[in-house]
Design a protein around this motif. Structure first.
Motif, PDB file in Angstrom:
ATOM      1  N   LYS A 283      -5.379  -4.392 -24.094  1.00 20.27           N
ATOM      2  CA  LYS A 283      -4.879  -3.172 -23.465  1.00 20.27           C
ATOM      3  C   LYS A 283      -3.877  -2.471 -24.394  1.00 20.27           C
ATOM      4  O   LYS A 283      -3.951  -1.258 -24.590  1.00 20.27           O
ATOM      5  CB  LYS A 283      -4.211  -3.543 -22.139  1.00 20.27           C
TER       6      LYS A 283
ATOM      7  N   SER B  88      -8.208   9.463 -28.422  1.00 20.61           N
ATOM      8  CA  SER B  88      -7.261   8.345 -28.338  1.00 20.61           C
ATOM      9  C   SER B  88      -6.216   8.605 -27.252  1.00 20.61           C
ATOM     10  O   SER B  88      -5.801   7.693 -26.538  1.00 20.61           O
ATOM     11  CB  SER B  88      -6.588   8.121 -29.683  1.00 20.61           C
TER      12      SER B  88
ATOM     13  N   ALA C 219      -5.680  -0.686 -27.194  1.00 21.70           N
ATOM     14  CA  ALA C 219      -6.297   0.584 -26.814  1.00 21.70           C
ATOM     15  C   ALA C 219      -5.241   1.639 -26.532  1.00 21.70           C
ATOM     16  O   ALA C 219      -5.392   2.804 -26.874  1.00 21.70           O
ATOM     17  CB  ALA C 219      -7.173   0.378 -25.585  1.00 21.70           C
ATOM     18  N   LEU C 220      -4.144   1.187 -25.924  1.00 23.25           N
ATOM     19  CA  LEU C 220      -3.117   2.139 -25.500  1.00 23.25           C
ATOM     20  C   LEU C 220      -2.303   2.649 -26.684  1.00 23.25           C
ATOM     21  O   LEU C 220      -1.993   3.836 -26.769  1.00 23.25           O
ATOM     22  CB  LEU C 220      -2.196   1.459 -24.476  1.00 23.25           C
TER      23      LEU C 220
ATOM     24  N   ILE D 144      -5.559   4.326 -19.353  1.00 23.08           N
ATOM     25  CA  ILE D 144      -4.919   3.033 -19.087  1.00 23.08           C
ATOM     26  C   ILE D 144      -3.703   3.212 -18.185  1.00 23.08           C
ATOM     27  O   ILE D 144      -3.536   2.498 -17.196  1.00 23.08           O
ATOM     28  CB  ILE D 144      -4.534   2.343 -20.408  1.00 23.08           C
TER      29      ILE D 144
ATOM     30  N   GLY E  39      -4.427   2.641 -31.249  1.00 25.62           N
ATOM     31  CA  GLY E  39      -5.351   3.708 -31.600  1.00 25.62           C
ATOM     32  C   GLY E  39      -4.764   5.095 -31.432  1.00 25.62           C
ATOM     33  O   GLY E  39      -5.345   6.078 -31.878  1.00 25.62           O
ATOM     34  N   ASN E  40      -3.619   5.164 -30.797  1.00 27.13           N
ATOM     35  CA  ASN E  40      -3.026   6.462 -30.464  1.00 27.13           C
ATOM     36  C   ASN E  40      -2.745   7.287 -31.705  1.00 27.13           C
ATOM     37  O   ASN E  40      -2.147   6.819 -32.677  1.00 27.13           O
ATOM     38  CB  ASN E  40      -1.728   6.204 -29.689  1.00 27.13           C
ATOM     39  N   VAL E  41      -3.172   8.550 -31.663  1.00 27.07           N
ATOM     40  CA  VAL E  41      -3.089   9.386 -32.862  1.00 27.07           C
ATOM     41  C   VAL E  41      -1.637   9.680 -33.251  1.00 27.07           C
ATOM     42  O   VAL E  41      -1.290   9.659 -34.433  1.00 27.07           O
ATOM     43  CB  VAL E  41      -3.908  10.685 -32.663  1.00 27.07           C
ATOM     44  N   ILE E  42      -0.787   9.880 -32.265  1.00 31.19           N
ATOM     45  CA  ILE E  42       0.623  10.183 -32.581  1.00 31.19           C
ATOM     46  C   ILE E  42       1.276   8.970 -33.224  1.00 31.19           C
ATOM     47  O   ILE E  42       1.967   9.064 -34.241  1.00 31.19           O
ATOM     48  CB  ILE E  42       1.390  10.584 -31.305  1.00 31.19           C
TER      49      ILE E  42
END
Lengths: 372, 152
Positions: A190, B14, A193-194, B21, A197-200
């Motif tokens: 989790k 993303s 994914a959270l 989530i 991978g976040n672009v920021i």
């Protein structure tokens, strides 16, 4: 109305971050000479929570010094106590039962996961994301509950004793730990994914704050900071202690040297710690948890003893110089974050201030452990 | 130019994954304990401050040997004893009786070495954790008095 202040193009100003600043996670002060938003020179100022732990080690008996060790690094306290008991046990020639060593390894690894979880939450919060902290703390709470049931404390454990443990673990703990592993694995996915991978998140860390392997060697940086710079060094593998040689685990190493690499190392380490816990629970032998032959008052033979352990933050070393008395003649604590932090001055030259604060988060500083 | 649009695409993707989530978490049960209204039971091994244990007659089990005092890293225990004449099987014997047992909780680091070093099982941890006060004196416990109060 007064005219706006005009700075000369070559003019710099001094920015004082801390001692009370949320980004420094404690009472660290950083004096930054700024050119606009860029750092020209930074200087870390230490000593705001200096509590003379080394001197206290000279005035207390070895057993009385045990509670001090958990007050160095309050997030991963068990690792530090482990170093102390190992050093004294080796010097005094106390043999530790196998069960005790296994339980030590399991609890240390649980503590490492808890420490990394808290770092993960705080680090993402430094970058502006609040929810991951809450999720991480929820998982960490499970570990703290387990450890509280066994050790009797949530943060400043005083669980290990010379020759063994204070308490044996019960079936409830083993069951809870077994339940926790799959839960944590799900959570790690989790988090991946959270956050990962976040672009920021990626744009703020990728390629930012490069710390070369050479710089790590120069300052003596260890742990995830060094492993994020491509140095394959883990005390558990390189100078094995306790029952670690019996476990199968990998040392995650990344060669990118940036803040994201340090992040990835810690995230991978959590998985490796879970593997160790899993194996430990499987192999956990029966038997006593306390050495049978143990002197009542511990007096170390005259000599110089050193023991290094891998804590959540890097290589922690304890050096005891004994003159044969009940307490140490000199006790030196080599704390990992002290060395890791000193990278900061050199590495953040020419960096943007927001990148520097993200970099500081990736170093995982715990100030009481730096100041001791 | 293609890189520009793919960055926007993968970037937004993303963010949407992340939002998905957090959105799912939104519907999960609350795990927070509403502290002053709800409390949780302390675990059996929870280390609170120490408390004297009484024997069947309600007297402290403590024989005033002072092991806890010596083991304490912070020096927060101070105890004293008086010698009392007691009659055992018609003979008068002198016996040490505990006359004072003070705990300075302001210094205590809750390591539990006093309890561990006690050979008579005379002290144990209390499960009390709601210890907040603005006065220092509230943390100087007279354990002998507390024991009497519990007996009464």
């Amino acid at each position: 109305m007064s005219a706006p202040i005009q700075l000369r193009p070559d003019e710099t100003f001094l920015l004082n971050v801390g001692p009370q600043h949320p980004a420094t996670h404690g009472v660290l002060r950083v004096k930054m000479q700024m050119d606009g938003e860029y750092i020209v020179k930074a200087e870390t100022v230490l000593g705001y929570v200096h509590r003379m732990h080394e001197k206290m080690g000279e005035n207390r008996t070895y057993a009385q010094y045990l509670p001090n060790l958990s007050r160095l690094d309050y997030l991963g306290a068990l690792g530090y106590t482990h170093g102390h008991v190992l050093a004294v046990e080796r010097a005094a020639g106390i043999e530790v039962p196998e069960r005790a060593e296994y339980i030590r390894a399991i609890t240390v690894e649980l503590n490492r996961v808890a420490s990394h979880l808290f770092w993960f939450g705080a680090f993402v919060m430094d970058l502006g994301g609040f929810s991951p902290l809450m999720y991480a703390i929820q998982d960490r709470e499970h570990i703290l509950d387990m450890l509280e049931a066994v050790t009797g404390a949530r943060l400043t454990y005083c669980y290990y004793r010379f020759g063994g443990l204070y308490n044996d673990v019960d079936d409830d703990f083993i069951e809870a730990a077994k339940r926790f592993i799959p839960r944590m694995r799900k959570s790690l996915k989790k988090y991946d994914a959270l956050v990962s991978g976040n672009v920021i998140f990626r744009n703020r860390l990728e390629g930012i704050a490069p710390v070369s392997a050479e710089m790590c060697r120069k300052y003596g940086a260890t742990g995830p900071v060094a492993r994020g710079s491509g140095i394959n060094f883990d005390v558990r593998k390189n100078e094995p202690y306790s029952v670690y040689p019996e476990f199968e685990f990998d040392v995650p190493v990344y060669h990118e040297c940036d803040s994201l690499a340090r992040y990835k190392v810690r995230m991978d380490e959590m998985e490796q710690s879970l593997r160790i816990i899993e194996q430990g629970l499987e192999k956990l032998p029966d038997g006593p948890i306390m050495a049978e032959k143990k002197p009542k008052t511990i007096k170390l033979p005259v000599g110089d003893y050193y023991q290094a352990v891998e804590t959540a933050r890097g290589s922690f070393g304890i050096r005891i110089v004994s003159d044969g008395d009940k307490n140490a003649y000199r006790l030196k604590l080599r704390s990992p974050t002290y060395s890791n932090m000193h990278l900061f001055d050199e590495a953040c030259e020419g960096m943007l201030i927001m990148d520097a604060l993200a970099f500081m988060g990736s170093l995982d500083l715990v100030i009481p452990e730096i100041d001791r | 130019m293609g890189g520009y649009f793919s960055d926007i695409f993968y970037g937004s993707k993303s963010l949407l994954i992340g939002m998905g989530i957090t959105f799912r978490e939104f519907f999960k049960p609350t795990v927070t304990v509403q502290y002053p209204y709800q409390t949780i039971k302390m675990s059996a091994r929870f280390r609170g401050h120490i408390e004297l244990i009484a024997d069947e007659e309600g007297k402290p089990k403590c024989v005033a040997c002072g092991m806890c005092q010596r083991a304490c890293p912070s020096g927060c225990i101070s105890l004293d004893s008086v010698s009392v004449d007691i009659e055992v099987d018609g003979k008068v014997k002198k016996k040490k009786v505990l006359s004072k047992y003070d705990l300075d909780f302001t210094k205590c680091s809750l390591c539990g070495q006093c309890v561990e070093n006690c050979n008579f099982g005379a002290i144990d941890f209390s499960k009390e954790y709601n210890l907040a006060s603005t006065r220092k004196e509230d943390f100087h416990f007279n354990l002998l008095k507390r024991l009497e109060e519990r007996n009464a």
